[in-house]
Motif scaffolding. Structure first.
Motif, PDB file in Angstrom:
ATOM      1  N   SER A 171       2.008 -94.741  44.616  1.00 17.97           N
ATOM      2  CA  SER A 171       0.971 -95.580  45.221  1.00 17.97           C
ATOM      3  C   SER A 171       0.156 -96.245  44.116  1.00 17.97           C
ATOM      4  CB  SER A 171       0.045 -94.749  46.128  1.00 17.97           C
ATOM      5  OG  SER A 171      -0.681 -93.795  45.367  1.00 17.97           O
ATOM      6  N   ALA A 172      -0.511 -97.337  44.469  1.00 16.66           N
ATOM      7  CA  ALA A 172      -1.406 -98.052  43.545  1.00 16.66           C
ATOM      8  C   ALA A 172      -2.767 -98.168  44.200  1.00 16.66           C
ATOM      9  CB  ALA A 172      -0.850 -99.435  43.220  1.00 16.66           C
ATOM     10  N   LYS A 173      -3.829 -98.127  43.373  1.00 11.54           N
ATOM     11  CA  LYS A 173      -5.170 -98.162  43.944  1.00 11.54           C
ATOM     12  C   LYS A 173      -6.096 -99.070  43.145  1.00 11.54           C
ATOM     13  CE  LYS A 173      -7.344 -94.303  41.466  1.00 11.54           C
ATOM     14  NZ  LYS A 173      -8.155 -93.067  41.640  1.00 11.54           N
ATOM     15  N   LEU A 174      -7.146 -99.530  43.807  1.00 15.78           N
ATOM     16  CA  LEU A 174      -8.241-100.254  43.181  1.00 15.78           C
ATOM     17  C   LEU A 174      -9.525 -99.590  43.654  1.00 15.78           C
ATOM     18  CD1 LEU A 174      -8.882-102.691  41.347  1.00 15.78           C
ATOM     19  CD2 LEU A 174      -9.213-104.036  43.431  1.00 15.78           C
ATOM     20  N   GLU A 175     -10.419 -99.240  42.700  1.00 13.37           N
ATOM     21  CA  GLU A 175     -11.555 -98.375  43.028  1.00 13.37           C
ATOM     22  C   GLU A 175     -12.816 -98.809  42.296  1.00 13.37           C
ATOM     23  OE1 GLU A 175     -11.379 -93.736  43.519  1.00 13.37           O
ATOM     24  OE2 GLU A 175     -11.593 -94.198  41.382  1.00 13.37           O
ATOM     25  N   TYR A 176     -13.959 -98.656  42.983  1.00  9.50           N
ATOM     26  CA  TYR A 176     -15.269 -98.879  42.372  1.00  9.50           C
ATOM     27  C   TYR A 176     -16.054 -97.574  42.417  1.00  9.50           C
ATOM     28  CZ  TYR A 176     -20.185-100.025  41.874  1.00  9.50           C
ATOM     29  OH  TYR A 176     -21.494-100.032  41.461  1.00  9.50           O
TER      30      TYR A 176
END
Length: 208
Positions: A171-176
């Motif tokens: 899986s790939a993620k983008l996070e703040y």
């Protein structure tokens, strides 16, 4: 920078929706032991995972004008539980950071930080949106006229992200994340200095 991150987030989610159309054709049997209350052939987020990330950090020092910023990178590991579309989990990470700034005569930097967080999310098959919060810890370092002083302190963090299952185990993620480290008394500055920062990062996870 923020415009690129917003475009990247939109592209990530769009890719996930495209991939979800093909999810029924993929075999997820390898992770079946971790699946709870999941429809047949649905993407499962349950179980352990390990991954890496890279991103950018910008912050500010309490009681000092310096605003450290720079690239960050590290590793994360966690475990998810799933009940229907709801995903609950815990995740820990450790990061090396190049965030620093000089406001004469002081230079402040954040060489590293880590977090231990809970996660709660809602999955649309292989697309997961989540919120996260928990403990943060890290180092704040001050330098002036050849004298260096550093303090490691704890604090808290909160954030949100989106993760897309690209294959049965990847899986790939983008996070703040927003991070707030508690203040410490610095002899160099003569006052208490703490550190707050925002971090945006992209990462990949391997699900066992």
């Amino acid at each position: 920078m923020m415009k690129r991150l917003v475009v990247g987030a939109a592209a990530l989610v769009a890719a996930g929706w495209t991939a979800s159309a093909e999810a029924a054709d993929l075999s997820y049997g390898q992770r079946a032991p971790y699946t709870v209350n999941q429809p047949l052939n649905a993407y499962s987020w349950a179980g352990p995972y390990l991954g890496g990330n890279i991103g950018y950090e910008w912050g500010s020092v309490d009681n000092n004008p310096s605003k450290p910023s720079g690239f960050v990178g590290g590793i994360q590991a966690g475990y998810n539980f799933q009940n229907g579309p709801w995903v609950f989990g815990v995740e820990g990470d450790i990061q090396a950071a190049g965030a620093d700034d000089t406001f004469a005569p002081w230079k402040f930097s954040n060489p590293w930080f880590g977090t231990l967080r809970g996660r709660v999310g809602y999955a649309f098959s292989n697309v997961l949106f989540y919120g996260t919060a928990g403990l943060a810890f890290g180092e704040l370092r001050a330098q002036t006229f050849g004298w260096t002083e550093s303090h490691t302190s704890a604090g808290w963090t909160i954030g949100a992200g989106a993760e897309v299952g690209l294959a049965p185990n990847w899986s790939a993620k983008l996070e703040y994340l927003y991070i707030d480290l508690s203040t410490s008394q610095f002899a160099i500055t003569g006052v208490s200095n703490g550190y707050t920062a925002s971090v945006v990062r992209a990462g990949v996870n391997y699900h066992f």
